[in-house]
Every structure is written in C-alpha cells, then in structure tokens.
Scaffold this motif. Structure first.
Motif, PDB file in Angstrom:
ATOM      1  N   GLN A  50      20.831 -32.904 -28.774  1.00  0.00           N
ATOM      2  CA  GLN A  50      20.595 -33.804 -28.213  1.00  0.00           C
ATOM      3  C   GLN A  50      22.104 -34.340 -27.504  1.00  0.00           C
ATOM      4  N   ALA A  51      23.210 -34.239 -28.097  1.00  0.00           N
ATOM      5  CA  ALA A  51      24.708 -34.320 -27.136  1.00  0.00           C
ATOM      6  C   ALA A  51      24.573 -33.841 -25.974  1.00  0.00           C
ATOM      7  N   VAL A  52      23.993 -32.344 -26.244  1.00  0.00           N
ATOM      8  CA  VAL A  52      24.053 -31.197 -24.886  1.00  0.00           C
ATOM      9  C   VAL A  52      23.839 -32.718 -23.803  1.00  0.00           C
ATOM     10  N   ARG A  53      21.793 -33.205 -24.076  1.00  0.00           N
ATOM     11  CA  ARG A  53      21.573 -33.371 -22.871  1.00  0.00           C
ATOM     12  C   ARG A  53      22.392 -34.997 -22.690  1.00  0.00           C
ATOM     13  N   GLU A  54      22.783 -35.289 -23.254  1.00  0.00           N
ATOM     14  CA  GLU A  54      23.505 -36.521 -23.645  1.00  0.00           C
ATOM     15  C   GLU A  54      24.985 -36.453 -22.487  1.00  0.00           C
TER      16      GLU A  54
END
Length: 329
Positions: free
Chosen positions: A192-196
């Motif tokens: 999720q951090a990568v996507r954000e």
C-alpha cells in the motif's frame, strides 16, 4: 602493529562497527575483521579492513552451530594479532571470544564487559548506559588507545553506479524484508505504501535479498521497479546511495543506507531499543509505537496479537515521512 576487530553477528552489526574499525586502522599497520558468515558482505565494504576472517560462533546468531573443538582449534591457529577489540551488542558478553583470542596468543584485548573478566581483558570498559551501538564501539576503541579520526559516521567503500538497475533518478527505495519477522512491516502495508508513494508522484524501487523475491514482487506490483534478488551488497549500496530516501525496518539495509548518506524512514519495532539501533548519522524519522508491549523483549516473532507496534503505521504516514525527509535533504 597487527590489529584484530571482532564483530560476530549480523550484516548491520558489522556496518555499525565501521567507525571503530577506521579508528583502529589509523594506528595499525594491518587490520583483520573477524566476523560471522552473515557479516562478511558488510565487512568487505568497510574502509580500513585489510583482511576478513570468517567464523561461525556457537554463541551468536539465530541458529548457532554446536561447539566443535576442531573448529575452535582452527580459528585459534588462524589468528595473528598484537591487539584485538572485541565488539558486541549491549546484551552480549565478549568473554567467550576473549578466551579464544587469549588462546591464540593475542597479548592485548579490550572489550565492554559488565562481567568480571579475570585475566581475559587488558581493558575492561563500561559502555555509557544509552549509547548507540556505533558510539559504544567508538568509545571502546578510544579507551583501548585508538581515538576517533573523523566524524564517526558510518561509511562504506564507494559503491558502483546503479543507474542500470534503478532507471532514471530521482527515486525512493522501499525495503520490505527483515531478518527478524518481529521487525518487519506487513507485506500488505508495504504494498500500500508503494501505491501511495507512486500516486504522490514518486518513482519507487523495491529491494530485497535472493530469498525475498516473492515478497518484493508482491510489494512492487506494477507500480515500482522490483530489484528483489538482483543486487549483492555493493550493488545494493549503490542503489541506496542514489535514492532520495529509504523506507526500511530495523534491519541491515537501513544501516547501509546510513553508511551511504541517505535519509531513512525507519519502521522501527521496539523489540530492541531505538536509542541503540536507529539509523546513525543521517536524517531519519522513526515510525512505530516505541512504547508497545513488546518493547525491549528482543523477540524474534511478535509476541502481541496484531503486531500493533508497526501495523498501526499507515501508508500515508510513510508518504508524509518521506516528504518531510526529502524536503529537509
């Protein structure tokens, strides 16, 4: 003078020994670093090291070997030093190593020790109660007659250029793995951090070891460059050196990022104290509940359901921390 520095545990521990190694190298004609197998890649990156001696100790690591007299005899026979610095973590005893070095004929030994050392040590040093591991090693070196010779920050030999691996700069590195499961942010949160981060306009590179390819592929998805299993230690240093910021748990690559001068967003599980193990000598931000029930437990697997010390951290918390560190840098 031939000097020996010992640091028998992990990759990150050996990197934290680097400033003390440089202090010793400034006064010695030849420096050998005695380390365990996991520390070898880091040892070969340290300035001031002339030789690396590898030995798997029965009193360090997560799967220590049985005591083997022939193995110990071979180590004793291979040591050739006039002075030795025995570096350990704050919770470890240096005395087993000191005994073997005495049997090897090393005439001068120094270590931090709260236990009575008898004739095993020439310098029995007491570390400052809250000293960072890198500072504690430097303090011991100075007490043994090897004063610091520079700013005391972590350093490695100049790494190779990494543009062929990472693509165009700028980019942020996310390193989702950790050698100890209790210190790892969950894969879902990492992804999720990568996507954000990507949604915020940042290029992301995901790194990991040869055994972490499935993890890095999942975390990278279709939003990031996946370098899982594609770098050795020197190449990883190059990748981290080119990054604007590194997001990592309390694990070796966080210390490698510090050694190449890159700011670190540290997802720090408090199973060991941050004051001793945080990223050293670079801008950093700690994320994670440092007062969680697991604090100070040295647990390898999270003893608290739900891993609350880290999984209360959100992907947006990471994005905000990256923004702050990149702005400061």
């Amino acid at each position: 003078m031939k000097a020996l520095v010992t640091r028998l545990d992990s990759f990150g521990d050996v990197l934290l020994a680097g400033p003390a190694v440089r202090a010793v190298a400034a006064r010695a004609d030849h420096v050998t670093l005695l380390c365990g197998p996991h520390g070898v890649p880091a040892a070969r990156l340290l300035p001031g090291v002339d030789d690396v001696l590898v030995w798997k100790s029965p009193w360090t690591g997560f799967q220590p070997p049985p005591v083997d007299r022939r193995d110990i005899d071979a180590l004793v026979a291979s040591v050739d030093a006039d002075a030795a610095l025995v570096l350990t973590s704050y919770h470890q005893s240096p005395l087993p190593t000191a005994l073997l070095l005495r049997l090897a004929g090393v005439p001068f030994l120094a270590a931090d020790s709260e236990d009575y050392p008898g004739s095993l040590l020439d310098v029995r040093h007491h570390r400052a109660p809250h000293a960072h591991e890198a500072e504690a090693a430097l303090d011991l070196a100075e007490a043994a007659g090897f004063p610091r010779v520079d700013d005391g920050r972590l350093r490695v030999l100049p790494p190779p250029a990494a543009g062929a691996l990472t693509g165009d700069e700028p980019y942020v590195v996310v390193h989702p793995g950790a050698s100890v499961p209790a210190r790892a942010w969950s894969p879902g949160r990492c992804a999720q951090a990568v996507r954000e981060l990507a949604a915020a306009g940042r290029r992301v590179v995901v790194t990991g070891g040869a055994g972490e390819r499935d993890l890095t592929a999942y975390v990278a998805g279709d939003r990031a460059v996946d370098l899982g299993g594609r770098t050795d230690a020197a190449q990883l240093a190059g990748v981290l050196a080119g990054a604007d910021c590194v997001v990592a748990g309390n694990t070796g690559p966080a210390h490698l990022a510090a050694a190449v001068g890159t700011p670190v967003v540290s997802l720090f599980a408090p199973v060991v104290p941050a004051e001793r193990w945080r990223p050293y000598g670079v801008p950093y931000l700690l994320l994670g509940d440092q007062d969680a029930p697991c604090a100070g437990s040295r647990a390898r697997r999270c003893p608290v359901p739900g891993h609350p010390c880290l999984d209360t951290v959100t992907a947006l918390d990471v994005v905000a921390a990256v923004d702050k560190l990149v702005e400061v840098a």
